[in-house]
Design a protein around this motif. Structure first.
Motif, PDB file in Angstrom:
ATOM      1  N   CYS A   1       8.576  41.374  77.306  1.00 11.95           N
ATOM      2  CA  CYS A   1       7.783  42.536  76.911  1.00 11.95           C
ATOM      3  C   CYS A   1       8.644  43.762  77.175  1.00 11.95           C
ATOM      4  O   CYS A   1       8.823  44.153  78.334  1.00 11.95           O
ATOM      5  N   ALA A   2       9.175  44.320  76.109  1.00  9.18           N
ATOM      6  CA  ALA A   2      10.052  45.478  76.225  1.00  9.18           C
ATOM      7  C   ALA A   2       9.248  46.756  76.050  1.00  9.18           C
ATOM      8  O   ALA A   2       8.524  46.907  75.055  1.00  9.18           O
ATOM      9  N   ALA A   3       9.380  47.655  77.010  1.00  2.00           N
ATOM     10  CA  ALA A   3       8.665  48.936  76.961  1.00  2.00           C
ATOM     11  C   ALA A   3       9.573  50.029  76.419  1.00  2.00           C
ATOM     12  O   ALA A   3      10.792  50.000  76.621  1.00  2.00           O
ATOM     13  N   SER A   4       8.940  50.997  75.753  1.00  2.00           N
ATOM     14  CA  SER A   4       9.711  52.102  75.161  1.00  2.00           C
ATOM     15  C   SER A   4      10.115  53.140  76.198  1.00  2.00           C
ATOM     16  O   SER A   4      10.920  54.031  75.905  1.00  2.00           O
ATOM     17  N   GLY A   5       9.522  53.043  77.397  1.00  4.28           N
ATOM     18  CA  GLY A   5       9.855  53.962  78.460  1.00  4.28           C
ATOM     19  C   GLY A   5       9.903  53.243  79.786  1.00  4.28           C
ATOM     20  O   GLY A   5       9.774  52.017  79.846  1.00  4.28           O
TER      21      GLY A   5
ATOM     22  N   ILE B   1       9.076  51.496  83.143  1.00 10.77           N
ATOM     23  CA  ILE B   1       7.922  50.763  83.658  1.00 10.77           C
ATOM     24  C   ILE B   1       7.774  50.950  85.154  1.00 10.77           C
ATOM     25  O   ILE B   1       6.842  50.436  85.759  1.00 10.77           O
ATOM     26  N   PHE B   2       8.699  51.699  85.744  1.00 13.10           N
ATOM     27  CA  PHE B   2       8.744  51.808  87.200  1.00 13.10           C
ATOM     28  C   PHE B   2       7.460  52.388  87.762  1.00 13.10           C
ATOM     29  O   PHE B   2       6.987  51.956  88.809  1.00 13.10           O
ATOM     30  N   TYR B   3       6.883  53.342  87.054  1.00 13.60           N
ATOM     31  CA  TYR B   3       5.711  54.030  87.585  1.00 13.60           C
ATOM     32  C   TYR B   3       4.390  53.505  87.030  1.00 13.60           C
ATOM     33  O   TYR B   3       3.331  54.009  87.381  1.00 13.60           O
ATOM     34  N   ILE B   4       4.451  52.496  86.169  1.00  9.02           N
ATOM     35  CA  ILE B   4       3.221  51.958  85.601  1.00  9.02           C
ATOM     36  C   ILE B   4       2.513  51.119  86.648  1.00  9.02           C
ATOM     37  O   ILE B   4       3.109  50.232  87.249  1.00  9.02           O
ATOM     38  N   ASN B   5       1.232  51.363  86.824  1.00  6.62           N
ATOM     39  CA  ASN B   5       0.462  50.725  87.893  1.00  6.62           C
ATOM     40  C   ASN B   5       0.525  49.206  87.804  1.00  6.62           C
ATOM     41  O   ASN B   5       0.856  48.528  88.780  1.00  6.62           O
ATOM     42  N   THR B   6       0.208  48.663  86.633  1.00  3.23           N
ATOM     43  CA  THR B   6       0.155  47.211  86.470  1.00  3.23           C
ATOM     44  C   THR B   6       0.654  46.801  85.090  1.00  3.23           C
ATOM     45  O   THR B   6       0.217  47.363  84.084  1.00  3.23           O
TER      46      THR B   6
ATOM     47  N   ASP C   1      12.334  43.528  85.030  1.00  6.35           N
ATOM     48  CA  ASP C   1      13.659  44.116  85.185  1.00  6.35           C
ATOM     49  C   ASP C   1      13.484  45.611  84.933  1.00  6.35           C
ATOM     50  O   ASP C   1      13.398  46.045  83.780  1.00  6.35           O
ATOM     51  N   ILE C   2      13.409  46.373  85.999  1.00  3.17           N
ATOM     52  CA  ILE C   2      13.134  47.802  85.866  1.00  3.17           C
ATOM     53  C   ILE C   2      14.257  48.510  85.110  1.00  3.17           C
ATOM     54  O   ILE C   2      14.008  49.421  84.320  1.00  3.17           O
ATOM     55  N   ALA C   3      15.479  48.069  85.309  1.00  2.00           N
ATOM     56  CA  ALA C   3      16.607  48.705  84.618  1.00  2.00           C
ATOM     57  C   ALA C   3      16.517  48.527  83.111  1.00  2.00           C
ATOM     58  O   ALA C   3      16.980  49.380  82.347  1.00  2.00           O
ATOM     59  N   LYS C   4      15.912  47.421  82.685  1.00  2.00           N
ATOM     60  CA  LYS C   4      15.760  47.135  81.251  1.00  2.00           C
ATOM     61  C   LYS C   4      14.367  47.478  80.743  1.00  2.00           C
ATOM     62  O   LYS C   4      14.085  47.266  79.560  1.00  2.00           O
ATOM     63  N   ASP C   5      13.489  47.972  81.625  1.00  3.49           N
ATOM     64  CA  ASP C   5      12.107  48.294  81.231  1.00  3.49           C
ATOM     65  C   ASP C   5      11.455  47.117  80.523  1.00  3.49           C
ATOM     66  O   ASP C   5      10.806  47.270  79.477  1.00  3.49           O
ATOM     67  N   THR C   6      11.622  45.957  81.112  1.00  3.00           N
ATOM     68  CA  THR C   6      11.136  44.724  80.496  1.00  3.00           C
ATOM     69  C   THR C   6      10.408  43.868  81.525  1.00  3.00           C
ATOM     70  O   THR C   6      10.851  43.762  82.673  1.00  3.00           O
ATOM     71  N   VAL C   7       9.328  43.285  81.086  1.00  8.21           N
ATOM     72  CA  VAL C   7       8.562  42.337  81.894  1.00  8.21           C
ATOM     73  C   VAL C   7       8.679  40.972  81.226  1.00  8.21           C
ATOM     74  O   VAL C   7       8.653  40.874  79.994  1.00  8.21           O
ATOM     75  N   TYR C   8       8.784  39.944  82.044  1.00 11.43           N
ATOM     76  CA  TYR C   8       8.962  38.589  81.528  1.00 11.43           C
ATOM     77  C   TYR C   8       7.816  37.684  81.969  1.00 11.43           C
ATOM     78  O   TYR C   8       7.182  37.924  82.995  1.00 11.43           O
ATOM     79  N   LEU C   9       7.614  36.638  81.205  1.00 12.72           N
ATOM     80  CA  LEU C   9       6.708  35.571  81.615  1.00 12.72           C
ATOM     81  C   LEU C   9       7.442  34.262  81.369  1.00 12.72           C
ATOM     82  O   LEU C   9       7.589  33.839  80.224  1.00 12.72           O
ATOM     83  N   GLN C  10       7.912  33.654  82.450  1.00 18.27           N
ATOM     84  CA  GLN C  10       8.561  32.352  82.372  1.00 18.27           C
ATOM     85  C   GLN C  10       7.481  31.292  82.410  1.00 18.27           C
ATOM     86  O   GLN C  10       6.703  31.243  83.370  1.00 18.27           O
ATOM     87  N   MET C  11       7.430  30.473  81.384  1.00 15.50           N
ATOM     88  CA  MET C  11       6.391  29.456  81.276  1.00 15.50           C
ATOM     89  C   MET C  11       7.035  28.077  81.279  1.00 15.50           C
ATOM     90  O   MET C  11       7.793  27.744  80.368  1.00 15.50           O
ATOM     91  N   ASN C  12       6.745  27.298  82.307  1.00 17.05           N
ATOM     92  CA  ASN C  12       7.272  25.947  82.445  1.00 17.05           C
ATOM     93  C   ASN C  12       6.141  24.932  82.364  1.00 17.05           C
ATOM     94  O   ASN C  12       4.971  25.282  82.523  1.00 17.05           O
ATOM     95  N   SER C  13       6.490  23.697  82.158  1.00 21.08           N
ATOM     96  CA  SER C  13       5.511  22.609  82.093  1.00 21.08           C
ATOM     97  C   SER C  13       4.361  22.973  81.160  1.00 21.08           C
ATOM     98  O   SER C  13       3.181  22.810  81.509  1.00 21.08           O
ATOM     99  N   LEU C  14       4.694  23.439  79.993  1.00 23.60           N
ATOM    100  CA  LEU C  14       3.676  23.900  79.059  1.00 23.60           C
ATOM    101  C   LEU C  14       2.776  22.771  78.599  1.00 23.60           C
ATOM    102  O   LEU C  14       3.213  21.619  78.450  1.00 23.60           O
ATOM    103  N   LYS C  15       1.516  23.121  78.389  1.00 23.87           N
ATOM    104  CA  LYS C  15       0.497  22.176  77.957  1.00 23.87           C
ATOM    105  C   LYS C  15      -0.074  22.633  76.609  1.00 23.87           C
ATOM    106  O   LYS C  15      -0.038  23.830  76.298  1.00 23.87           O
ATOM    107  N   PRO C  16      -0.633  21.720  75.839  1.00 29.33           N
ATOM    108  CA  PRO C  16      -1.253  22.122  74.569  1.00 29.33           C
ATOM    109  C   PRO C  16      -2.311  23.210  74.747  1.00 29.33           C
ATOM    110  O   PRO C  16      -2.451  24.078  73.880  1.00 29.33           O
ATOM    111  N   GLU C  17      -3.006  23.209  75.878  1.00 25.61           N
ATOM    112  CA  GLU C  17      -4.035  24.227  76.110  1.00 25.61           C
ATOM    113  C   GLU C  17      -3.450  25.603  76.397  1.00 25.61           C
ATOM    114  O   GLU C  17      -4.191  26.584  76.513  1.00 25.61           O
TER     115      GLU C  17
END
Length: 115
Positions: free
Chosen positions: A22-26, A28-33, A72-88
């Motif tokens: 999730c790449a932000a245009s600005g 993310i350091f000060y964004i609450n959540t 990664d605050i330097a890249k203004d990006t949030v990640y979601l690593q998803m392992n052991s994925l299920k059909p649901e």
């Protein structure tokens, strides 16, 4: 307020992994959540995971131990690593930035897990 662009979705077999971004245009350091939500066909959008300004993380029970949210605050990006994925886990995944004055959503990215 920022704009958000998600990427990294795709088709994967059960047991596989994907990493959403999730790449932000600005800054993310000060964004609450920063959070990830998902919506499966015919279902309501549901919370998946979040990370706070201080770095605290939270997860819905169904993904604990399988998914990891990070940033990664330097890249203004949030990640979601998803392992052991299920059909649901199949759903459209959305990134959200929430602060006292706003709540912003990205356009989402599709994750499909085949059995």
């Amino acid at each position: 307020q920022v704009q958000l662009v998600e990427s990294g979705g795709g088709l994967v077999q059960a047991g596989g992994s994907l990493r959403l971004s999730c790449a932000a245009s600005g800054s993310i350091f000060y964004i609450n959540t920063m959070s990830w939500y998902r919506q499966a066909p015919g279902k309501q959008r549901e919370y998946v995971a979040s990370i706070s300004t201080g770095g605290s993380t939270s997860y819905v029970d169904s993904v604990k131990g399988r998914f990891t949210i990070s940033r990664d605050i330097a890249k203004d990006t949030v990640y979601l690593q998803m392992n052991s994925l299920k059909p649901e886990d199949t759903a459209h995944y959305y990134c959200n930035a929430r602060d006292t004055a706003y709540s912003v959503w990205g356009q989402g990215t599709q994750v499909t897990v085949s059995s």
